[in-house]
Design a protein around this motif. Structure first.
Motif, PDB file in Angstrom:
ATOM      1  N   ARG A  87       0.835  -1.217   0.000  1.00  0.00           N
ATOM      2  CA  ARG A  87       0.000   0.000   0.000  1.00  0.00           C
ATOM      3  C   ARG A  87       0.865   1.261   0.000  1.00  0.00           C
ATOM      4  O   ARG A  87       0.533   2.246  -0.630  1.00  0.00           O
ATOM      5  CB  ARG A  87      -0.967   0.013   1.187  1.00  0.00           C
ATOM      6  N   PHE A  88       1.994   1.216   0.700  1.00  0.00           N
ATOM      7  CA  PHE A  88       2.891   2.369   0.668  1.00  0.00           C
ATOM      8  C   PHE A  88       3.501   2.519  -0.726  1.00  0.00           C
ATOM      9  O   PHE A  88       3.663   3.626  -1.229  1.00  0.00           O
ATOM     10  CB  PHE A  88       3.981   2.257   1.742  1.00  0.00           C
ATOM     11  N   TYR A  89       3.836   1.402  -1.341  1.00  0.00           N
ATOM     12  CA  TYR A  89       4.327   1.421  -2.723  1.00  0.00           C
ATOM     13  C   TYR A  89       3.255   2.009  -3.642  1.00  0.00           C
ATOM     14  O   TYR A  89       3.530   2.866  -4.473  1.00  0.00           O
ATOM     15  CB  TYR A  89       4.688  -0.015  -3.133  1.00  0.00           C
ATOM     16  N   GLU A  90       2.009   1.560  -3.445  1.00  0.00           N
ATOM     17  CA  GLU A  90       0.879   2.053  -4.233  1.00  0.00           C
ATOM     18  C   GLU A  90       0.662   3.560  -4.001  1.00  0.00           C
ATOM     19  O   GLU A  90       0.419   4.312  -4.946  1.00  0.00           O
ATOM     20  CB  GLU A  90      -0.381   1.280  -3.853  1.00  0.00           C
ATOM     21  N   ILE A  91       0.787   3.989  -2.755  1.00  0.00           N
ATOM     22  CA  ILE A  91       0.634   5.420  -2.446  1.00  0.00           C
ATOM     23  C   ILE A  91       1.649   6.228  -3.241  1.00  0.00           C
ATOM     24  O   ILE A  91       1.329   7.264  -3.820  1.00  0.00           O
ATOM     25  CB  ILE A  91       0.775   5.669  -0.928  1.00  0.00           C
ATOM     26  N   MET A  92       2.888   5.748  -3.296  1.00  0.00           N
ATOM     27  CA  MET A  92       3.918   6.463  -4.055  1.00  0.00           C
ATOM     28  C   MET A  92       3.639   6.408  -5.557  1.00  0.00           C
ATOM     29  O   MET A  92       3.905   7.371  -6.274  1.00  0.00           O
ATOM     30  CB  MET A  92       5.309   5.908  -3.754  1.00  0.00           C
ATOM     31  N   GLN A  93       3.078   5.296  -6.042  1.00  0.00           N
ATOM     32  CA  GLN A  93       2.728   5.200  -7.460  1.00  0.00           C
ATOM     33  C   GLN A  93       1.655   6.223  -7.819  1.00  0.00           C
ATOM     34  O   GLN A  93       1.700   6.839  -8.874  1.00  0.00           O
ATOM     35  CB  GLN A  93       2.225   3.786  -7.808  1.00  0.00           C
ATOM     36  N   VAL A  94       0.686   6.408  -6.934  1.00  0.00           N
ATOM     37  CA  VAL A  94      -0.438   7.313  -7.200  1.00  0.00           C
ATOM     38  C   VAL A  94      -0.103   8.759  -6.835  1.00  0.00           C
ATOM     39  O   VAL A  94      -0.374   9.689  -7.592  1.00  0.00           O
ATOM     40  CB  VAL A  94      -1.700   6.842  -6.438  1.00  0.00           C
ATOM     41  N   TYR A  95       0.518   8.958  -5.667  1.00  0.00           N
ATOM     42  CA  TYR A  95       0.731  10.316  -5.156  1.00  0.00           C
ATOM     43  C   TYR A  95       2.174  10.791  -5.208  1.00  0.00           C
ATOM     44  O   TYR A  95       2.458  11.925  -4.817  1.00  0.00           O
ATOM     45  CB  TYR A  95       0.214  10.417  -3.708  1.00  0.00           C
ATOM     46  N   GLY A  96       3.085   9.952  -5.673  1.00  0.00           N
ATOM     47  CA  GLY A  96       4.496  10.326  -5.696  1.00  0.00           C
ATOM     48  C   GLY A  96       4.771  11.603  -6.478  1.00  0.00           C
ATOM     49  O   GLY A  96       5.440  12.519  -5.982  1.00  0.00           O
ATOM     50  N   MET A  97       4.286  11.677  -7.698  1.00  0.00           N
ATOM     51  CA  MET A  97       4.513  12.876  -8.513  1.00  0.00           C
ATOM     52  C   MET A  97       3.818  14.109  -7.925  1.00  0.00           C
ATOM     53  O   MET A  97       4.421  15.184  -7.877  1.00  0.00           O
ATOM     54  CB  MET A  97       4.093  12.638  -9.968  1.00  0.00           C
ATOM     55  N   PRO A  98       2.557  13.995  -7.437  1.00  0.00           N
ATOM     56  CA  PRO A  98       1.952  15.164  -6.778  1.00  0.00           C
ATOM     57  C   PRO A  98       2.732  15.613  -5.536  1.00  0.00           C
ATOM     58  O   PRO A  98       2.908  16.810  -5.304  1.00  0.00           O
ATOM     59  CB  PRO A  98       0.547  14.668  -6.402  1.00  0.00           C
ATOM     60  N   ILE A  99       3.224  14.675  -4.737  1.00  0.00           N
ATOM     61  CA  ILE A  99       4.025  15.026  -3.557  1.00  0.00           C
ATOM     62  C   ILE A  99       5.283  15.759  -3.995  1.00  0.00           C
ATOM     63  O   ILE A  99       5.646  16.800  -3.438  1.00  0.00           O
ATOM     64  CB  ILE A  99       4.383  13.764  -2.733  1.00  0.00           C
ATOM     65  N   LYS A 100       5.957  15.218  -5.014  1.00  0.00           N
ATOM     66  CA  LYS A 100       7.171  15.846  -5.552  1.00  0.00           C
ATOM     67  C   LYS A 100       6.881  17.278  -6.014  1.00  0.00           C
ATOM     68  O   LYS A 100       7.631  18.203  -5.709  1.00  0.00           O
ATOM     69  CB  LYS A 100       7.700  14.991  -6.703  1.00  0.00           C
ATOM     70  N   GLU A 101       5.790  17.471  -6.727  1.00  0.00           N
ATOM     71  CA  GLU A 101       5.441  18.793  -7.252  1.00  0.00           C
ATOM     72  C   GLU A 101       5.184  19.800  -6.130  1.00  0.00           C
ATOM     73  O   GLU A 101       5.652  20.940  -6.175  1.00  0.00           O
ATOM     74  CB  GLU A 101       4.206  18.677  -8.157  1.00  0.00           C
ATOM     75  N   VAL A 102       4.456  19.361  -5.111  1.00  0.00           N
ATOM     76  CA  VAL A 102       4.153  20.255  -3.985  1.00  0.00           C
ATOM     77  C   VAL A 102       5.432  20.579  -3.212  1.00  0.00           C
ATOM     78  O   VAL A 102       5.650  21.738  -2.824  1.00  0.00           O
ATOM     79  CB  VAL A 102       3.068  19.643  -3.071  1.00  0.00           C
ATOM     80  N   ILE A 103       6.298  19.608  -3.001  1.00  0.00           N
ATOM     81  CA  ILE A 103       7.574  19.872  -2.327  1.00  0.00           C
ATOM     82  C   ILE A 103       8.388  20.871  -3.125  1.00  0.00           C
ATOM     83  O   ILE A 103       8.958  21.819  -2.563  1.00  0.00           O
ATOM     84  CB  ILE A 103       8.365  18.556  -2.083  1.00  0.00           C
ATOM     85  N   HIS A 104       8.451  20.711  -4.440  1.00  0.00           N
ATOM     86  CA  HIS A 104       9.199  21.660  -5.275  1.00  0.00           C
ATOM     87  C   HIS A 104       8.594  23.062  -5.205  1.00  0.00           C
ATOM     88  O   HIS A 104       9.328  24.051  -5.161  1.00  0.00           O
ATOM     89  CB  HIS A 104       9.262  21.169  -6.715  1.00  0.00           C
ATOM     90  N   GLU A 105       7.264  23.164  -5.195  1.00  0.00           N
ATOM     91  CA  GLU A 105       6.624  24.485  -5.065  1.00  0.00           C
ATOM     92  C   GLU A 105       7.015  25.170  -3.767  1.00  0.00           C
ATOM     93  O   GLU A 105       7.242  26.366  -3.726  1.00  0.00           O
ATOM     94  CB  GLU A 105       5.096  24.344  -5.087  1.00  0.00           C
ATOM     95  N   LYS A 106       7.061  24.406  -2.686  1.00  0.00           N
ATOM     96  CA  LYS A 106       7.314  24.995  -1.377  1.00  0.00           C
ATOM     97  C   LYS A 106       8.793  25.211  -1.074  1.00  0.00           C
ATOM     98  O   LYS A 106       9.147  26.128  -0.348  1.00  0.00           O
ATOM     99  CB  LYS A 106       6.698  24.121  -0.279  1.00  0.00           C
ATOM    100  N   PHE A 107       9.672  24.338  -1.626  1.00  0.00           N
ATOM    101  CA  PHE A 107      11.083  24.378  -1.262  1.00  0.00           C
ATOM    102  C   PHE A 107      12.027  24.677  -2.412  1.00  0.00           C
ATOM    103  O   PHE A 107      13.147  25.083  -2.197  1.00  0.00           O
ATOM    104  CB  PHE A 107      11.513  23.034  -0.636  1.00  0.00           C
ATOM    105  N   GLY A 108      11.614  24.385  -3.631  1.00  0.00           N
ATOM    106  CA  GLY A 108      12.508  24.509  -4.780  1.00  0.00           C
ATOM    107  C   GLY A 108      12.947  23.131  -5.247  1.00  0.00           C
ATOM    108  O   GLY A 108      12.430  22.103  -4.801  1.00  0.00           O
ATOM    109  N   ASP A 109      13.923  23.107  -6.149  1.00  0.00           N
ATOM    110  CA  ASP A 109      14.390  21.863  -6.740  1.00  0.00           C
ATOM    111  C   ASP A 109      15.310  21.142  -5.770  1.00  0.00           C
ATOM    112  O   ASP A 109      16.381  21.636  -5.430  1.00  0.00           O
ATOM    113  CB  ASP A 109      15.118  22.161  -8.052  1.00  0.00           C
TER     114      ASP A 109
END
Length: 146
Positions: A87-109
């Motif tokens: 399920r954690f693997y699945e969470i990253m498959q589904v939400y990994g890119m959105p999490i990455k995008e939000v982290i980049h918005e808030k912190f940068g690359d």
């Protein structure tokens, strides 16, 4: 996923003593998730921590050396088959890119460190069924320009 012999021995001793990881947290002064990671050889204990753990579990001192050696980390190159881990693997498959995008918005690359990192698991009581709250906190590491 095969479980190492030392992990099996540690888990059996913990069960026999009627201890929880929260109990061991009080003895070692380390978080219960970190202690569990030592059991599964994903982290190494200091010699002092290993001695306290081995003593609490009533195990032979030969385990002290192995628990304080550097571990080989990771589950391996396969997709996990254990339902909870999957399920954690699945969470990253589904939400990994959105999490990455939000982290980049808030912190940068950059990335979130898995070395300067904490992980806490809490139980949230809910009338519709208890909930698992996972809190990950890692230091932000910006990519360097050169």
């Amino acid at each position: 996923m095969s479980i190492p012999e030392i992990t099996q021995a540690l888990l059996a001793a913990k069960k026999e003593k009627g201890l929880t990881f929260a109990d061991l947290e009080k003895i070692l002064g380390r978080d219960e998730v970190w202690i569990a990671s030592v059991f599964y050889r994903q982290a190494s204990a200091s010699e002092e921590e290993a001695k306290l753990l081995v003593e609490a579990l009533g195990l032979d001192t030969i385990y002290v050396r192995e628990l304080s050696e550097y571990p080989v980390k990771g589950l391996g190159p396969i997709v996990p088959t254990d339902p909870l881990i999957y399920r954690f693997y699945e969470i990253m498959q589904v939400y990994g890119m959105p999490i990455k995008e939000v982290i980049h918005e808030k912190f940068g690359d950059g990335i979130m460190s898995a070395i300067d990192f904490t992980l806490n698991i809490e139980k949230e009581e809910d009338s519709k069924g208890d909930r698992v709250k996972v809190i990950m906190s890692g230091k932000f590491l910006p990519y360097k320009k050169w």
